[in-house]
Design an enzyme around this catalytic site. Structure first.
Site, PDB file in Angstrom:
ATOM      1  N   HIS A  85      -0.867  22.614  62.069  1.00 38.82           N
ATOM      2  CA  HIS A  85      -1.553  21.656  61.580  1.00 38.82           C
ATOM      3  C   HIS A  85      -2.806  22.451  61.724  1.00 38.82           C
ATOM      4  O   HIS A  85      -3.761  22.212  62.927  1.00 38.82           O
ATOM      5  CB  HIS A  85      -1.341  20.131  61.950  1.00 38.82           C
ATOM      6  CG  HIS A  85      -2.322  19.075  61.268  1.00 38.82           C
ATOM      7  ND1 HIS A  85      -2.050  18.067  60.575  1.00 38.82           N
ATOM      8  CD2 HIS A  85      -3.392  19.047  61.370  1.00 38.82           C
ATOM      9  CE1 HIS A  85      -2.793  17.874  60.149  1.00 38.82           C
ATOM     10  NE2 HIS A  85      -3.803  18.366  60.155  1.00 38.82           N
ATOM     11  N   HIS A 142      -6.767  23.649  59.399  1.00 34.68           N
ATOM     12  CA  HIS A 142      -7.306  23.407  58.590  1.00 34.68           C
ATOM     13  C   HIS A 142      -8.283  24.420  58.364  1.00 34.68           C
ATOM     14  O   HIS A 142      -9.563  24.773  59.474  1.00 34.68           O
ATOM     15  CB  HIS A 142      -8.762  22.605  58.019  1.00 34.68           C
ATOM     16  CG  HIS A 142      -7.506  21.018  58.227  1.00 34.68           C
ATOM     17  ND1 HIS A 142      -7.062  19.678  57.053  1.00 34.68           N
ATOM     18  CD2 HIS A 142      -7.211  20.304  58.939  1.00 34.68           C
ATOM     19  CE1 HIS A 142      -6.656  19.304  57.158  1.00 34.68           C
ATOM     20  NE2 HIS A 142      -6.783  19.198  58.786  1.00 34.68           N
ATOM     21  N   LEU A 143      -7.827  25.436  57.135  1.00 38.67           N
ATOM     22  CA  LEU A 143      -9.407  26.631  57.318  1.00 38.67           C
ATOM     23  C   LEU A 143     -10.255  26.921  56.299  1.00 38.67           C
ATOM     24  O   LEU A 143     -11.165  27.551  56.712  1.00 38.67           O
ATOM     25  CB  LEU A 143      -8.308  28.059  57.071  1.00 38.67           C
ATOM     26  CG  LEU A 143      -7.702  28.605  57.447  1.00 38.67           C
ATOM     27  CD1 LEU A 143      -5.982  29.282  58.100  1.00 38.67           C
ATOM     28  CD2 LEU A 143      -7.227  28.568  59.634  1.00 38.67           C
ATOM     29  N   LYS A 173       2.117  18.219  51.905  1.00 40.41           N
ATOM     30  CA  LYS A 173       1.638  17.237  53.165  1.00 40.41           C
ATOM     31  C   LYS A 173       1.662  16.265  51.969  1.00 40.41           C
ATOM     32  O   LYS A 173       0.515  15.748  50.934  1.00 40.41           O
ATOM     33  CB  LYS A 173       0.288  18.358  53.374  1.00 40.41           C
ATOM     34  CG  LYS A 173      -0.805  17.545  54.299  1.00 40.41           C
ATOM     35  CD  LYS A 173       0.132  16.753  55.291  1.00 40.41           C
ATOM     36  CE  LYS A 173      -1.132  16.202  56.107  1.00 40.41           C
ATOM     37  NZ  LYS A 173      -1.828  16.238  56.912  1.00 40.41           N
ATOM     38  N   HIS A 213       0.494  12.588  57.336  1.00 40.75           N
ATOM     39  CA  HIS A 213      -0.747  12.060  57.413  1.00 40.75           C
ATOM     40  C   HIS A 213      -0.477  10.498  57.474  1.00 40.75           C
ATOM     41  O   HIS A 213      -0.255   9.928  56.780  1.00 40.75           O
ATOM     42  CB  HIS A 213      -1.804  12.229  57.432  1.00 40.75           C
ATOM     43  CG  HIS A 213      -3.150  11.727  57.117  1.00 40.75           C
ATOM     44  ND1 HIS A 213      -3.967  12.706  58.070  1.00 40.75           N
ATOM     45  CD2 HIS A 213      -3.536   9.906  57.586  1.00 40.75           C
ATOM     46  CE1 HIS A 213      -5.193  11.938  58.765  1.00 40.75           C
ATOM     47  NE2 HIS A 213      -4.673  10.830  58.569  1.00 40.75           N
ATOM     48  N   HIS A 235      -0.074  14.849  63.912  1.00 42.00           N
ATOM     49  CA  HIS A 235      -1.154  14.253  64.743  1.00 42.00           C
ATOM     50  C   HIS A 235      -1.581  12.452  65.038  1.00 42.00           C
ATOM     51  O   HIS A 235      -1.536  12.251  65.086  1.00 42.00           O
ATOM     52  CB  HIS A 235      -2.352  14.070  64.307  1.00 42.00           C
ATOM     53  CG  HIS A 235      -2.500  14.162  62.964  1.00 42.00           C
ATOM     54  ND1 HIS A 235      -2.215  13.135  62.094  1.00 42.00           N
ATOM     55  CD2 HIS A 235      -3.172  14.729  61.769  1.00 42.00           C
ATOM     56  CE1 HIS A 235      -2.371  12.383  60.878  1.00 42.00           C
ATOM     57  NE2 HIS A 235      -3.363  14.356  60.406  1.00 42.00           N
ATOM     58  N   ASP A 264      -4.806  20.111  64.512  1.00 44.21           N
ATOM     59  CA  ASP A 264      -5.563  19.325  63.404  1.00 44.21           C
ATOM     60  C   ASP A 264      -6.601  20.294  63.822  1.00 44.21           C
ATOM     61  O   ASP A 264      -8.021  19.076  63.712  1.00 44.21           O
ATOM     62  CB  ASP A 264      -5.070  17.928  63.472  1.00 44.21           C
ATOM     63  CG  ASP A 264      -5.723  17.511  62.458  1.00 44.21           C
ATOM     64  OD1 ASP A 264      -6.458  18.300  61.544  1.00 44.21           O
ATOM     65  OD2 ASP A 264      -6.266  15.791  62.239  1.00 44.21           O
ATOM     66  N   HIS A 293     -16.346  20.972  60.679  1.00 47.04           N
ATOM     67  CA  HIS A 293     -17.685  20.507  59.779  1.00 47.04           C
ATOM     68  C   HIS A 293     -18.321  20.980  60.371  1.00 47.04           C
ATOM     69  O   HIS A 293     -18.551  20.781  61.246  1.00 47.04           O
ATOM     70  CB  HIS A 293     -17.093  18.879  59.922  1.00 47.04           C
ATOM     71  CG  HIS A 293     -15.475  18.824  59.219  1.00 47.04           C
ATOM     72  ND1 HIS A 293     -16.187  18.593  57.735  1.00 47.04           N
ATOM     73  CD2 HIS A 293     -15.100  17.875  59.835  1.00 47.04           C
ATOM     74  CE1 HIS A 293     -15.203  18.342  57.788  1.00 47.04           C
ATOM     75  NE2 HIS A 293     -14.268  17.617  58.696  1.00 47.04           N
ATOM     76  N   ALA A 318     -14.938  13.697  59.545  1.00 44.11           N
ATOM     77  CA  ALA A 318     -13.666  13.212  60.089  1.00 44.11           C
ATOM     78  C   ALA A 318     -13.294  14.832  60.911  1.00 44.11           C
ATOM     79  O   ALA A 318     -12.984  15.197  59.655  1.00 44.11           O
ATOM     80  CB  ALA A 318     -12.996  12.205  60.303  1.00 44.11           C
TER      81      ALA A 318
HETATM   82  C1  NCD Z   1      -9.239  16.327  58.706  1.00 41.58           C
HETATM   83  C2  NCD Z   1     -10.316  17.339  57.957  1.00 41.58           C
HETATM   84  O1  NCD Z   1     -11.130  17.456  58.693  1.00 41.58           O
HETATM   85  O2  NCD Z   1     -10.193  18.305  57.381  1.00 41.58           O
HETATM   86  N1  NCD Z   1      -9.904  15.319  59.473  1.00 41.58           N
HETATM   87  C3  NCD Z   1     -10.002  15.145  60.416  1.00 41.58           C
HETATM   88  O3  NCD Z   1     -10.479  13.965  61.188  1.00 41.58           O
HETATM   89  N2  NCD Z   1      -8.711  15.200  61.198  1.00 41.58           N
HETATM   90  C4  NCD Z   1      -7.693  15.865  58.155  1.00 41.58           C
HETATM   91  C5  NCD Z   1      -6.794  15.605  58.452  1.00 41.58           C
HETATM   92  O4  NCD Z   1      -6.120  15.966  59.163  1.00 41.58           O
HETATM   93  O5  NCD Z   1      -7.255  14.034  58.384  1.00 41.58           O
HETATM   94 ZN    ZN Z   2      -5.975  17.721  59.453  1.00 35.46          ZN
END
Ligand code: NCD
Ligand code: ZN
Length: 335
Positions: free
Chosen positions: A13, A15-16, A95, A132, A167, A240, A244, A256
């Site tokens: 899991h 995010h790129l 997803k 999720h 998660h 996860d 940001h 988040a």
């Molecule tokens: C994730 C994101 O920033 O893309 N944020 C997070 O708080 N985990 C999205 C997600 O997987 O919930």
């Molecule tokens: Zn995520």
């Protein structure tokens, strides 16, 4: 023991992101993971084969030896033809984001039953459903618990569908995953093994620890640690890692997401060693996830040495997990 060799870990899991930042994030992940299940909550989201393949191309352009495992964002609108084409192209999972529960999920699922026909096709094609699991509209600390019944419904309705409850953040969800059939597994992040809600708002406000689902009570963290240390194959790593930029976190309406990619494995080694369960780490980071997804286990290995280092305060404009802290283990050869 001063060195540890692990089969090259998988992150189930991650995010790129997009644009100029993507290459740096991919490099951070690829420095310690061989494969990553790439989340589709980009803008616009990954919903077509051409978008998925184009995104994959960008990831591979950044690091050719990394293996991105591609996903699509679930909606009621997919046809069997489209999903078949996804499967043929090597896409591994869809997803499920309930509408509005996290970053870029405004366009998520708002009517649970509306996605059943699509999920039924996914079951037949052998596409994994990643969820999720937070209930929109519920009180923030109760959202995951309130969603469990939906996972139970899906597991019952679609007995051959592989479901990943992503998660986990509560003891209740851990118990539910244990109780559900072998078709239901779960990912656990590094930060949910470390933090409780106190680490976000218990003392001062710590925006860089803020993520969805929220880390919760000490008993929840204890249950997550027990599951990760258990050696039960239903529980495996999905970081996860969700970068940001600093300014998007340190502002009146902060995003988040925790950026854990640069520190995930060193932190896990430290956590597992301190609990005297290092022997359980290899399957958690490089075994159970691959098995569940039906992928071969890694044949390459990666080495870590006991050589304390201080985590940088900032990495490409993002404040990483454990910024400024000293960690016991570092990637072999990393200066
Ligand atoms: C994730 C994101 O920033 O893309 N944020 C997070 O708080 N985990 C999205 C997600 O997987 O919930
Ligand atoms: Zn995520």
């Amino acid at each position: 023991m001063d060195t540890i060799e692990l089969p090259l870990p998988d992150d189930f899991h991650v995010h790129l992101r997009q644009d100029a930042a993507l290459a740096s994030y991919v490099r951070d992940v690829a420095s310690q993971f061989g494969r990553g299940l790439v989340m589709p909550n980009t803008v616009p989201p990954l919903t077509t084969l051409s978008a998925i393949l184009d995104y994959k191309k960008q990831i591979l352009a950044a690091v050719p030896h990394f293996e991105p495992l591609m996903t699509f964002k679930l909606s009621p609108n997919y046809t069997e033809e489209t999903l078949y084409a996804f499967k043929e192209a090597g896409v591994v999972a869809g997803k499920y984001y309930p509408a509005g529960v996290t970053t870029n999920s405004q366009d998520g699922v708002s009517d649970f039953e509306s996605v059943f026909p699509v999920i039924e096709i996914m079951e037949r094609l052998g596409l994994v459903l990643c969820v999720h699991g937070e209930e929109p509209g519920a009180f923030c600390l109760d959202r995951e618990e309130a969603f469990i019944r939906r996972i139970e419904i899906l597991a019952k309705m679609f007995p051959r569908l592989r479901i990943v409850f992503e998660h986990l953040s509560t003891e209740s969800a851990v118990k539910a995953v244990y109780a559900l059939p072998a078709t239901v597994a779960a990912t656990i992040t590094v930060h949910h093994l470390i933090h409780t809600l106190d680490d976000i708002i218990g003392d001062s406000l710590r925006p860089h620890h803020f993520c969805k689902p929220l880390p919760k009570r000490p008993a929840d963290r204890f249950a997550l640690r027990s599951a990760a240390f258990s050696g039960n194959s239903k529980f495996f790593l999905g970081t996860d890692s969700a970068p940001h930029l600093k300014g998007k976190k340190e502002c009146p309406c902060g995003a988040a997401g925790v950026y854990s990619a640069p520190v995930a494995i060193p932190l896990l080694i430290q956590i597992f060693e301190r609990e005297d369960v290092l022997r359980k780490l290899s399957n958690f980071v490089s075994g159970f996830g691959a098995d569940f997804y039906g992928l071969p286990r890694a044949t390459q290995t990666i080495k870590y040495v006991r050589n304390p280092w201080v985590v940088p305060e900032e990495v490409h404009g993002v404040v990483p997990l454990a910024a400024g802290e000293t960690l016991d283990w570092r990637l072999y050869g990393q200066v």
